[in-house]
Design a protein around this motif. Structure first.
Motif, mmCIF file in Angstrom:
data_model
loop_
_atom_site.group_PDB
_atom_site.id
_atom_site.type_symbol
_atom_site.label_atom_id
_atom_site.label_comp_id
_atom_site.label_asym_id
_atom_site.label_seq_id
_atom_site.Cartn_x
_atom_site.Cartn_y
_atom_site.Cartn_z
ATOM 1 N N GLU A 234 0.837 -1.195 0.000
ATOM 2 C CA GLU A 234 0.000 0.000 0.000
ATOM 3 C C GLU A 234 0.877 1.251 0.000
ATOM 4 O OE1 GLU A 234 -2.505 -0.577 3.399
ATOM 5 O OE2 GLU A 234 -3.594 -2.219 2.442
ATOM 6 N N PRO A 235 0.441 2.314 -0.700
ATOM 7 C CA PRO A 235 1.264 3.526 -0.830
ATOM 8 C C PRO A 235 1.707 4.138 0.497
ATOM 9 C CG PRO A 235 -0.653 3.651 -2.261
ATOM 10 C CD PRO A 235 -0.811 2.414 -1.427
ATOM 11 N N GLU A 236 0.824 4.210 1.467
ATOM 12 C CA GLU A 236 1.184 4.794 2.764
ATOM 13 C C GLU A 236 1.357 3.694 3.806
ATOM 14 O OE1 GLU A 236 -1.446 7.904 3.992
ATOM 15 O OE2 GLU A 236 -0.476 9.345 2.681
ATOM 16 N N SER A 237 2.078 2.656 3.452
ATOM 17 C CA SER A 237 2.282 1.530 4.352
ATOM 18 C C SER A 237 2.990 1.967 5.631
ATOM 19 C CB SER A 237 3.104 0.451 3.655
ATOM 20 O OG SER A 237 3.462 -0.555 4.564
ATOM 21 N N LEU A 238 2.470 1.539 6.745
ATOM 22 C CA LEU A 238 3.105 1.888 8.009
ATOM 23 C C LEU A 238 4.383 1.104 8.226
ATOM 24 C CD1 LEU A 238 2.773 0.247 11.073
ATOM 25 C CD2 LEU A 238 0.655 -0.172 9.910
ATOM 26 N N TRP A 239 4.612 0.075 7.435
ATOM 27 C CA TRP A 239 5.806 -0.744 7.653
ATOM 28 C C TRP A 239 7.084 0.010 7.321
ATOM 29 C CZ3 TRP A 239 4.035 -3.836 10.870
ATOM 30 C CH2 TRP A 239 2.781 -4.423 10.725
ATOM 31 N N ARG A 240 7.037 0.953 6.387
ATOM 32 C CA ARG A 240 8.221 1.794 6.145
ATOM 33 C C ARG A 240 8.519 2.626 7.394
ATOM 34 N NH1 ARG A 240 5.199 1.995 1.673
ATOM 35 N NH2 ARG A 240 6.011 0.992 -0.167
ATOM 36 N N LEU A 241 7.461 3.082 8.017
ATOM 37 C CA LEU A 241 7.587 3.818 9.269
ATOM 38 C C LEU A 241 8.225 2.923 10.338
ATOM 39 C CD1 LEU A 241 6.905 6.248 11.122
ATOM 40 C CD2 LEU A 241 4.630 5.228 11.401
ATOM 41 N N SER A 242 7.939 1.649 10.307
ATOM 42 C CA SER A 242 8.489 0.718 11.297
ATOM 43 C C SER A 242 10.007 0.710 11.287
ATOM 44 C CB SER A 242 7.973 -0.704 11.042
ATOM 45 O OG SER A 242 6.592 -0.764 11.235
ATOM 46 N N MET A 243 10.606 0.799 10.108
ATOM 47 C CA MET A 243 12.062 0.821 10.040
ATOM 48 C C MET A 243 12.618 2.058 10.745
ATOM 49 S SD MET A 243 12.947 -1.995 8.807
ATOM 50 C CE MET A 243 14.696 -1.698 8.782
ATOM 51 N N GLU A 244 11.956 3.188 10.579
ATOM 52 C CA GLU A 244 12.392 4.398 11.266
ATOM 53 C C GLU A 244 12.252 4.221 12.776
ATOM 54 O OE1 GLU A 244 11.251 9.091 11.936
ATOM 55 O OE2 GLU A 244 10.071 7.941 10.502
ATOM 56 N N VAL A 245 11.126 3.686 13.207
ATOM 57 C CA VAL A 245 10.865 3.511 14.632
ATOM 58 C C VAL A 245 11.910 2.590 15.266
ATOM 59 C CG1 VAL A 245 9.211 2.560 16.296
ATOM 60 C CG2 VAL A 245 8.409 4.046 14.450
ATOM 61 N N MET A 246 12.333 1.551 14.526
ATOM 62 C CA MET A 246 13.325 0.609 15.058
ATOM 63 C C MET A 246 14.672 1.269 15.321
ATOM 64 S SD MET A 246 12.785 -2.829 12.886
ATOM 65 C CE MET A 246 11.151 -3.229 12.304
ATOM 66 N N THR A 247 14.964 2.370 14.636
ATOM 67 C CA THR A 247 16.276 3.006 14.785
ATOM 68 C C THR A 247 16.283 4.156 15.786
ATOM 69 O OG1 THR A 247 15.872 4.556 12.962
ATOM 70 C CG2 THR A 247 16.877 2.415 12.398
ATOM 71 N N LEU A 248 15.139 4.469 16.359
ATOM 72 C CA LEU A 248 15.067 5.597 17.290
ATOM 73 C C LEU A 248 15.832 5.311 18.572
ATOM 74 C CD1 LEU A 248 11.298 6.529 16.968
ATOM 75 C CD2 LEU A 248 13.242 7.750 16.002
ATOM 76 N N GLU A 249 16.490 6.313 19.083
ATOM 77 C CA GLU A 249 17.247 6.207 20.337
ATOM 78 C C GLU A 249 16.514 6.970 21.440
ATOM 79 O OE1 GLU A 249 19.916 4.365 20.905
ATOM 80 O OE2 GLU A 249 20.031 3.677 18.824
ATOM 81 N N LEU A 250 15.235 6.747 21.543
ATOM 82 C CA LEU A 250 14.428 7.426 22.551
ATOM 83 C C LEU A 250 13.965 6.396 23.586
ATOM 84 C CD1 LEU A 250 12.279 9.515 20.051
ATOM 85 C CD2 LEU A 250 14.171 10.354 21.441
ATOM 86 N N PRO A 251 14.550 6.398 24.791
ATOM 87 C CA PRO A 251 14.228 5.376 25.790
ATOM 88 C C PRO A 251 12.740 5.249 26.086
ATOM 89 C CG PRO A 251 16.108 6.685 26.507
ATOM 90 C CD PRO A 251 15.573 7.333 25.264
#
Length: 196
Positions: A99-116
């Motif tokens: 899907e064009p606005e797939s949340l799974w691309r967002l998941s990759m960003e979320v996995m790299t966050l350094e926010l405890p």
């Protein structure tokens, strides 16, 4: 709808449009029609709100092919625990990745966050994510999936999901679909049966 719900819906729209790191508190307020103080009052912080919005988006995506009790919706293919059910579930997951606005691309960003604070919130949600996948694949209500099963089989499925998300984010043209994943699993099962 109250401010709490308005904020959550606005945050979900912002996440899909801008991602986690580029979404500001002002973006959420503008999108939700609320005010800055509401974020702190209802969620504690912008990051906590965005983490909750992300979990809600994941739940909404899984609802697309789950029934209300966490078991597969009408039309599920294959017997619970079968290769056919495995293919059906992962094909549905892959369809959401296309899907064009797939949340799974967002998941990759979320996995790299350094926010405890965000990591803590999302870590707590992982067990439930694994529980949901087990329920879907095994055809049982989520409440019947034990913590032990969620922490073993559920984590196995989450590991598969994370790898699938990474491959689809990196190169959708070469990423596996439900058929390829099922064939891979079939080969693993055959190898295990042949081993002494």
């Amino acid at each position: 709808m109250g401010h709490r719900e308005d904020l959550l819906e606005g945050a979900k729209r912002c996440l899909l449009a801008k991602g986690f790191a580029r979404t500001t508190a002002r973006d959420i307020v503008k999108e939700s029609g609320t005010n800055l103080a509401s974020i702190g009052y209802h969620y504690g912080s912008k990051d906590a709100l965005l983490a909750q919005a992300y979990v809600s988006l994941v739940e909404q995506t899984s609802d697309a092919f789950e029934g209300r009790d966490g078991t597969p919706a009408a039309g599920a293919e294959g017997e619970p625990g079968s290769l056919e059910r495995f293919r059906w579930v992962w094909s549905n997951i892959v369809a959401t990745m296309r899907e064009p606005e797939s949340l799974w691309r967002l998941s990759m960003e979320v996995m790299t966050l350094e926010l405890p604070e965000v990591r803590e919130h999302l870590s707590a949600a992982q067990r439930e994510g694994g529980r949901g996948l087990v329920a879907l694949l095994m055809g049982v209500p989520e409440e019947e999936v034990t913590d032990e099963t969620a922490d073993t089989l559920g984590r196995f499925y989450l590991t598969l999901m994370t790898g699938l998300i990474a491959q689809w984010t990196f190169d959708p043209k070469t990423a596996p679909d439900g058929e390829a994943l099922t064939e891979g699993l079939r080969q693993v099962v055959e190898g295990v049966r042949k081993s002494p």
